[in-house]
Design a protein around this motif. Structure first.
Motif, PDB file in Angstrom:
ATOM      1  N   GLU A  57       0.849  -1.192   0.000  1.00  0.00           N
ATOM      2  CA  GLU A  57       0.000   0.000   0.000  1.00  0.00           C
ATOM      3  C   GLU A  57       0.883   1.241   0.000  1.00  0.00           C
ATOM      4  N   TYR A  58       0.435   2.253  -0.705  1.00  0.00           N
ATOM      5  CA  TYR A  58       1.119   3.549  -0.752  1.00  0.00           C
ATOM      6  C   TYR A  58       0.181   4.611  -0.199  1.00  0.00           C
ATOM      7  N   LYS A  59       0.692   5.399   0.743  1.00  0.00           N
ATOM      8  CA  LYS A  59      -0.125   6.460   1.341  1.00  0.00           C
ATOM      9  C   LYS A  59       0.685   7.748   1.392  1.00  0.00           C
ATOM     10  N   LYS A  60       0.113   8.812   0.822  1.00  0.00           N
ATOM     11  CA  LYS A  60       0.773  10.117   0.836  1.00  0.00           C
ATOM     12  C   LYS A  60      -0.074  11.092   1.636  1.00  0.00           C
ATOM     13  N   PHE A  61       0.529  11.638   2.700  1.00  0.00           N
ATOM     14  CA  PHE A  61      -0.163  12.586   3.561  1.00  0.00           C
ATOM     15  C   PHE A  61       0.131  14.013   3.105  1.00  0.00           C
ATOM     16  N   ASN A  62      -0.828  14.884   3.329  1.00  0.00           N
ATOM     17  CA  ASN A  62      -0.687  16.277   2.919  1.00  0.00           C
ATOM     18  C   ASN A  62      -0.152  17.112   4.078  1.00  0.00           C
ATOM     19  N   PHE A  63       1.184  17.106   4.233  1.00  0.00           N
ATOM     20  CA  PHE A  63       1.843  17.889   5.276  1.00  0.00           C
ATOM     21  C   PHE A  63       2.563  19.062   4.629  1.00  0.00           C
ATOM     22  N   THR A  64       2.236  20.257   5.046  1.00  0.00           N
ATOM     23  CA  THR A  64       2.879  21.438   4.471  1.00  0.00           C
ATOM     24  C   THR A  64       3.391  22.392   5.539  1.00  0.00           C
ATOM     25  N   SER A  65       3.242  22.052   6.817  1.00  0.00           N
ATOM     26  CA  SER A  65       3.588  22.991   7.889  1.00  0.00           C
ATOM     27  C   SER A  65       5.087  23.120   8.103  1.00  0.00           C
ATOM     28  N   GLU A  66       5.862  22.053   7.809  1.00  0.00           N
ATOM     29  CA  GLU A  66       7.302  22.087   8.014  1.00  0.00           C
ATOM     30  C   GLU A  66       8.002  22.473   6.716  1.00  0.00           C
ATOM     31  N   THR A  67       9.168  23.091   6.849  1.00  0.00           N
ATOM     32  CA  THR A  67       9.942  23.492   5.686  1.00  0.00           C
ATOM     33  C   THR A  67      11.353  22.949   5.797  1.00  0.00           C
ATOM     34  N   GLY A  68      12.080  22.947   4.661  1.00  0.00           N
ATOM     35  CA  GLY A  68      13.462  22.492   4.669  1.00  0.00           C
ATOM     36  C   GLY A  68      13.561  21.021   5.054  1.00  0.00           C
ATOM     37  N   TYR A  69      14.680  20.653   5.670  1.00  0.00           N
ATOM     38  CA  TYR A  69      14.887  19.256   6.045  1.00  0.00           C
ATOM     39  C   TYR A  69      13.962  18.806   7.163  1.00  0.00           C
ATOM     40  N   ARG A  70      13.387  19.758   7.919  1.00  0.00           N
ATOM     41  CA  ARG A  70      12.422  19.376   8.956  1.00  0.00           C
ATOM     42  C   ARG A  70      11.220  18.673   8.351  1.00  0.00           C
ATOM     43  N   SER A  71      10.891  19.021   7.108  1.00  0.00           N
ATOM     44  CA  SER A  71       9.744  18.387   6.459  1.00  0.00           C
ATOM     45  C   SER A  71       9.990  16.898   6.244  1.00  0.00           C
ATOM     46  N   HIS A  72      11.256  16.508   6.172  1.00  0.00           N
ATOM     47  CA  HIS A  72      11.599  15.108   5.939  1.00  0.00           C
ATOM     48  C   HIS A  72      11.283  14.251   7.164  1.00  0.00           C
ATOM     49  N   TYR A  73      11.246  14.879   8.331  1.00  0.00           N
ATOM     50  CA  TYR A  73      10.981  14.160   9.573  1.00  0.00           C
ATOM     51  C   TYR A  73       9.547  14.345  10.076  1.00  0.00           C
ATOM     52  N   SER A  74       8.782  15.208   9.436  1.00  0.00           N
ATOM     53  CA  SER A  74       7.470  15.571   9.976  1.00  0.00           C
ATOM     54  C   SER A  74       6.490  14.405   9.999  1.00  0.00           C
ATOM     55  N   MET A  75       6.663  13.417   9.117  1.00  0.00           N
ATOM     56  CA  MET A  75       5.737  12.294   9.115  1.00  0.00           C
ATOM     57  C   MET A  75       5.983  11.351  10.301  1.00  0.00           C
ATOM     58  N   VAL A  76       7.087  11.560  11.018  1.00  0.00           N
ATOM     59  CA  VAL A  76       7.375  10.774  12.212  1.00  0.00           C
ATOM     60  C   VAL A  76       7.231  11.626  13.460  1.00  0.00           C
ATOM     61  N   LEU A  77       7.761  12.841  13.411  1.00  0.00           N
ATOM     62  CA  LEU A  77       7.803  13.719  14.578  1.00  0.00           C
ATOM     63  C   LEU A  77       7.053  15.012  14.309  1.00  0.00           C
ATOM     64  N   SER A  78       5.775  15.017  14.517  1.00  0.00           N
ATOM     65  CA  SER A  78       4.985  16.234  14.407  1.00  0.00           C
ATOM     66  C   SER A  78       3.596  15.951  14.974  1.00  0.00           C
TER      67      SER A  78
END
Length: 321
Positions: free
Chosen positions: A273-294
């Motif tokens: 299964e593939y799931k893409k979440f719509n996260f736009t609150s983080e920018t830069g490299y922080r966005s790379h971790y937002s799906m785990v830590l946010s």
């Protein structure tokens, strides 16, 4: 759980009780590397005194990170969330990361050291302690490393119940690296730096040995994701049959070319299964971790992963014994 490893020396370095949870940290000495000083930390969190019939979960961090990605503090994080739902969660840390000390030859750590030596040792340790096939949940480069171990048979795919790959992709390549000469030059320039400092560059809290990153750059070229001895990791993904969930987010700076989706499509999983979440609150490299830590991850991603795992168990698709 057994008190000591029968495979290689293991040292318990901390044992704490936090309410209903126990948090224990071990230091493994695999002795499977030419550098005998290599030691790997693995932290376990689970409900105290409550045996579970569920498969163990191994959460593997990516580059410039450590176990704090999954357990920033007791009472929070994806690891604690899964433990609160009766899973036994194991948090390994790569050489020189977190509680894992730097080995003598740390600066010369290579891709093959992690894929063919360290991850198999961690897999064997958890399997020995639990007598069950683990679920692996990996972030970013951690997922690529696990897939490298599986496709090269360094870890037997039959001994893995399922994989959850978060922000894992191998297609984030600068156009210049498609030119073999530029790829080799870039790999050489990175290798000369010794250590890449993650904190100063805002990549993450840990550093990485430049030799390891040089190895990664070397296969991000026109020849594709292949080892130096010719093993084709990418083509081998089609032969991996365990269930797989691939998670991506719209704000991920490292997934601009939908590399997570491409990897999902290449996997030959029996159920994927593939799931893409719509996260736009983080920018830069922080966005790379937002799906785990946010907060968004806590509200949407963690329950999604848990529900996916529970549905697998209910449907009998996870072969854990």
């Amino acid at each position: 759980m057994r008190s000591s490893s029968e495979l290689f020396p293991t040292r318990l370095i901390s044992a704490e009780i936090y309410g209903p949870f126990s948090v224990d940290s071990y230091l493994l000495k695999p002795n499977n590397s030419p550098d005998k000083s290599v030691e790997l930390a693995v932290t376990r969190i689970a409900k105290e005194g409550k045996p579970t019939q569920k498969p163990p979960i191994i959460c593997l961090h990516g580059s410039f990170s450590n176990r704090m990605l999954w357990l920033p503090r007791v009472g929070d994080g994806l690891a604690h969330y899964l433990a609160s739902h009766d899973y036994e969660v194991w948090l390994p840390e790569m050489r020189g990361h977190g509680l894992s000390p730097m080995n003598r030859d740390y600066l010369n750590t290579r891709w093959d050291d992690v894929v063919k030596l360290d991850l198999p040792a961690i897999s064997d340790f958890v399997a020995e302690q639990t007598d069950r096939k683990p679920i692996w949940i990996c972030h970013s480069l951690g997922g690529a490393m696990l897939l490298g171990s599986l496709t090269s048979q360094s870890i037997d795919p039959e001994q893995v119940a399922s994989v959850v790959l978060m922000a894992t992709q191998v297609n984030h390549v600068h156009w210049s690296l498609k030119i073999p000469l530029m790829a080799r030059l870039s790999a050489w320039l990175v290798k000369r730096q010794g250590i890449i400092e993650g904190y100063k560059r805002e990549y993450g809290p840990e550093n990485e040995p430049s030799q390891l990153l040089s190895d990664i750059i070397s296969w991000q070229s026109s020849r594709g994701w292949k080892s130096k001895d010719g093993h084709d990791y990418w083509e081998s993904l089609a032969r991996l049959g365990m269930p797989a969930l691939c998670v991506a987010s719209t704000g991920d700076i490292m997934d601009k070319k939908d590399g997570v989706k491409a990897l999902h499509d290449q996997l030959g999983a029996c159920r994927k299964e593939y799931k893409k979440f719509n996260f736009t609150s983080e920018t830069g490299y922080r966005s790379h971790y937002s799906m785990v830590l946010s907060q968004e991850a806590k509200r949407y991603v963690w329950p999604y992963i848990l529900n996916w795992l529970e549905s697998m168990l209910f449907d009998g698709d996870l072969k854990v014994a």
